[in-house]
Enzyme design. Sequence first.
Site, short mmCIF file in Angstrom:
data_model
loop_
_atom_site.label_atom_id
_atom_site.label_comp_id
_atom_site.label_asym_id
_atom_site.label_seq_id
_atom_site.Cartn_x
_atom_site.Cartn_y
_atom_site.Cartn_z
N ASP A 14 0.86 -1.13 -0.22
CA ASP A 14 0.02 -0.08 -0.01
C ASP A 14 0.89 1.43 0.09
O ASP A 14 0.61 2.25 0.66
CB ASP A 14 -1.08 0.09 1.11
CG ASP A 14 -1.83 -1.16 1.26
OD1 ASP A 14 -2.11 -1.59 0.22
OD2 ASP A 14 -2.10 -1.68 2.29
N LYS A 17 1.73 2.28 -5.04
CA LYS A 17 2.22 1.58 -6.55
C LYS A 17 1.46 1.91 -7.57
O LYS A 17 1.63 2.35 -8.56
CB LYS A 17 2.63 0.08 -6.26
CG LYS A 17 3.51 -0.32 -5.31
CD LYS A 17 3.69 -1.79 -5.09
CE LYS A 17 2.40 -2.27 -4.36
NZ LYS A 17 2.06 -2.11 -2.91
N GLY A 41 -4.54 -4.14 -3.77
CA GLY A 41 -5.52 -3.32 -4.09
C GLY A 41 -4.74 -2.09 -4.36
O GLY A 41 -4.22 -1.45 -3.60
N HIS A 42 -4.87 -1.60 -5.82
CA HIS A 42 -4.08 -0.43 -6.25
C HIS A 42 -4.87 0.41 -6.65
O HIS A 42 -5.86 0.63 -7.46
CB HIS A 42 -2.94 -1.10 -7.32
CG HIS A 42 -2.10 -1.87 -6.96
ND1 HIS A 42 -1.44 -2.74 -7.86
CD2 HIS A 42 -1.74 -2.42 -5.72
CE1 HIS A 42 -0.63 -3.55 -7.13
NE2 HIS A 42 -0.79 -3.27 -6.00
N GLN A 223 1.96 -6.12 -3.06
CA GLN A 223 2.46 -6.52 -2.00
C GLN A 223 3.79 -5.45 -1.54
O GLN A 223 3.79 -4.40 -2.45
CB GLN A 223 2.54 -7.68 -1.38
CG GLN A 223 1.44 -8.47 -1.31
CD GLN A 223 0.65 -9.00 -2.63
OE1 GLN A 223 1.27 -9.70 -3.67
NE2 GLN A 223 -0.59 -8.60 -3.05
P1 GDP Z 1 -0.72 0.40 -3.59
O1 GDP Z 1 -1.53 -0.99 -3.12
O2 GDP Z 1 0.74 0.46 -3.17
O3 GDP Z 1 -1.02 0.65 -4.94
O4 GDP Z 1 -1.38 1.29 -2.60
P2 GDP Z 1 -2.99 1.61 -2.10
O5 GDP Z 1 -3.84 2.08 -3.20
O6 GDP Z 1 -3.59 0.41 -1.64
O7 GDP Z 1 -2.77 2.78 -1.12
C1 GDP Z 1 -2.43 3.81 -1.23
C2 GDP Z 1 -3.38 4.98 -0.74
O8 GDP Z 1 -2.81 6.17 -0.84
C3 GDP Z 1 -4.35 5.05 -1.74
O9 GDP Z 1 -5.75 5.56 -1.23
C4 GDP Z 1 -4.24 6.53 -2.65
O10 GDP Z 1 -4.98 7.27 -3.47
C5 GDP Z 1 -3.37 7.14 -1.81
N1 GDP Z 1 -2.32 8.01 -2.32
C6 GDP Z 1 -1.15 7.58 -3.03
N2 GDP Z 1 -0.22 8.54 -3.20
C7 GDP Z 1 -0.77 9.39 -2.07
C8 GDP Z 1 -0.08 10.86 -1.67
O11 GDP Z 1 1.05 11.25 -2.37
N3 GDP Z 1 -0.80 11.64 -0.88
C9 GDP Z 1 -1.98 11.09 -0.62
N4 GDP Z 1 -2.51 11.76 0.46
N5 GDP Z 1 -2.45 9.87 -0.87
C10 GDP Z 1 -1.88 9.22 -1.58
P1 IMO Z 2 -1.09 -4.17 -2.28
O1 IMO Z 2 -0.45 -4.85 -3.29
C1 IMO Z 2 -0.89 -4.67 2.24
C2 IMO Z 2 -1.10 -8.77 3.71
C3 IMO Z 2 -2.09 -9.07 4.40
C4 IMO Z 2 -1.46 -9.98 5.59
C5 IMO Z 2 -0.43 -10.70 4.75
C6 IMO Z 2 -0.94 -12.02 4.18
O2 IMO Z 2 -2.30 -3.53 -2.11
O3 IMO Z 2 0.12 -3.40 -1.46
P2 IMO Z 2 -2.31 -12.63 1.74
O4 IMO Z 2 -3.86 -12.57 1.71
O5 IMO Z 2 -1.65 -12.23 1.01
O6 IMO Z 2 -2.42 -14.15 2.27
O7 IMO Z 2 -1.97 -12.09 3.24
O8 IMO Z 2 -0.11 -9.89 3.48
N1 IMO Z 2 -1.26 -8.18 2.26
C7 IMO Z 2 -1.18 -6.84 1.88
N2 IMO Z 2 -1.02 -5.83 2.79
N3 IMO Z 2 -1.07 -4.47 0.85
C8 IMO Z 2 -1.19 -5.57 -0.17
O9 IMO Z 2 -1.21 -5.47 -1.08
C9 IMO Z 2 -1.49 -6.82 0.52
N4 IMO Z 2 -1.42 -8.15 -0.05
C10 IMO Z 2 -1.52 -8.85 1.33
O10 IMO Z 2 -2.73 -7.99 4.82
O11 IMO Z 2 -1.04 -9.42 6.48
MG MG Z 3 -2.93 -1.67 -1.83
#
Ligand code: GDP
Ligand code: IMO
Ligand code: MG
Length: 420
Positions: A14, A17, A41-42, A223
């Site tokens: 998270d 990415k 979850g991107h 991840q």
């Molecule tokens: P990913 O899994 O690495 O793609 O990241 P996620 O989407 O799970 O979580 C990142 C969260 O941060 C999302 O809600 C994005 O919309 C938000 N986000 C990404 N970059 C920024 C930033 O520079 N500032 C803020 N405030 N939010 C951001």
């Molecule tokens: P993105 O790509 C954050 C974590 C779960 C748990 C562990 C194992 O959005 O960054 P799993 O379901 O993979 O067997 O769970 O890994 N986990 C993540 N945490 N972002 C993710 O993906 C994750 N994918 C798995 O919360 O701790």
């Molecule tokens: Mg994510």
Amino acid sequence: MKQSLILVGTQWGDEGKGKIVDFYSKKFEAVCRFQGGHNAGHTIYKEDEKFVLHLIPSGIFYDHVSCFIGQGVILSIESLLEEIKQLEEKGIELEGKLRISRYCSLLLPLHAKIDQLREDNKNSIGTTRRGIGPAYEDKTARRSIKAFDLEDNDLLEHKLRSLVEYYNFQIQNIHDAEPFRYEDVYKELVDSYNQASKYFGDVTDTLESIYEEGGNILYEGAQGTLLDVDYGTYPYVTSSNTLATSVGIGSGFPRSIYSDVLGIAKAYTTRVGAGPFPTELFCEEGEKIAKLGHEFGATTGRPRRCGWLDLVALRYSAKLNNLTELCITKLDVLDSFEQIKVCTEYEVDNKKTSFKSRLLHKVKPVYKSFEGWNCSLEECKNYAELPDKAKEFLEFIEDFVGVKISLISNGPNREDLIHR
Ligand code: GDP
Ligand code: IMO
Ligand code: MG
């Protein structure tokens, strides 16, 4: 710059990415996922509309980009179809743009059920409950149903019957739950495959052709490094190799390993699920980060644990991934903090230790403090416009980790980016 780029998360996922892949996709002909599954979850904001992608590469919003799902990905066809439907409802066409390896191991609803039953037991590790662990176990144990098995019904029936028997043994003897009905599992799988079959093909050969013709390829990690099954905080990890070095296996295209590697790190740290987290905050500051950063899981909606940036962990990730560049996201979340901390050392029983310590759950972080910049970064469009205190913070990270920060994200939208 090399012809291809691998983008990886350097923390526990998270890191932002999806947003950065979406931004870079402009310059690439192809974007390829190479590991993980729909546990990812991107999040991407496109003209104020929010999209959360789980399996589909984050390059899908550009017409010129071809998207690939390599065979290192564990594929839930059910989840894929749901995602395709949601995108199509918002006017994003996928036909002719998405190709999935027919060698992918499939994640079936029975894997999710087993994951949930295990998580409801004492030894929960806080998985996404999507079935990722059981599906990767099957792959390693050589009992997976591969997408191409659906091309031969006799073979499929034989393999699927054994798989259902295997899980029913567990269901009845370990979990005391309702067994799976072979006919239901078969029908669900065949129905979903028939709807998705047009997307399957050979990913390796197509990546090779794109590369041979001079096309740029972006590999999208899911991840984060600290969730890697070998090098993360085992057993509190996911079940795939998340490191940049797994790209050759996961994409099936050997030249993918000769890429630049961009590591994504938040300006602080978060983690979802159980496991050690040395800089976790259990005070108002942690709650403030969670609130301002909207730190809730994009896949499960669970609150993310929050803490200060851990440079010991980041340096470990930088080395493991051989990072060539670093991108710091969510810098804006720290806008209103009087003091900002980064962890520079771990101590356990008054002795210094490393990220690889067996006692990671016990380490005491040693912090360096920075004065906060106390103003909004929203309007900053280039590095020179950043307040000196923000630059001091960023340059310390860069020196400590030994990798250049080439990109800074100061908001969730596409245009909230500062190049350096
Ligand atoms: P990913 O899994 O690495 O793609 O990241 P996620 O989407 O799970 O979580 C990142 C969260 O941060 C999302 O809600 C994005 O919309 C938000 N986000 C990404 N970059 C920024 C930033 O520079 N500032 C803020 N405030 N939010 C951001
Ligand atoms: P993105 O790509 C954050 C974590 C779960 C748990 C562990 C194992 O959005 O960054 P799993 O379901 O993979 O067997 O769970 O890994 N986990 C993540 N945490 N972002 C993710 O993906 C994750 N994918 C798995 O919360 O701790
Ligand atoms: Mg994510």
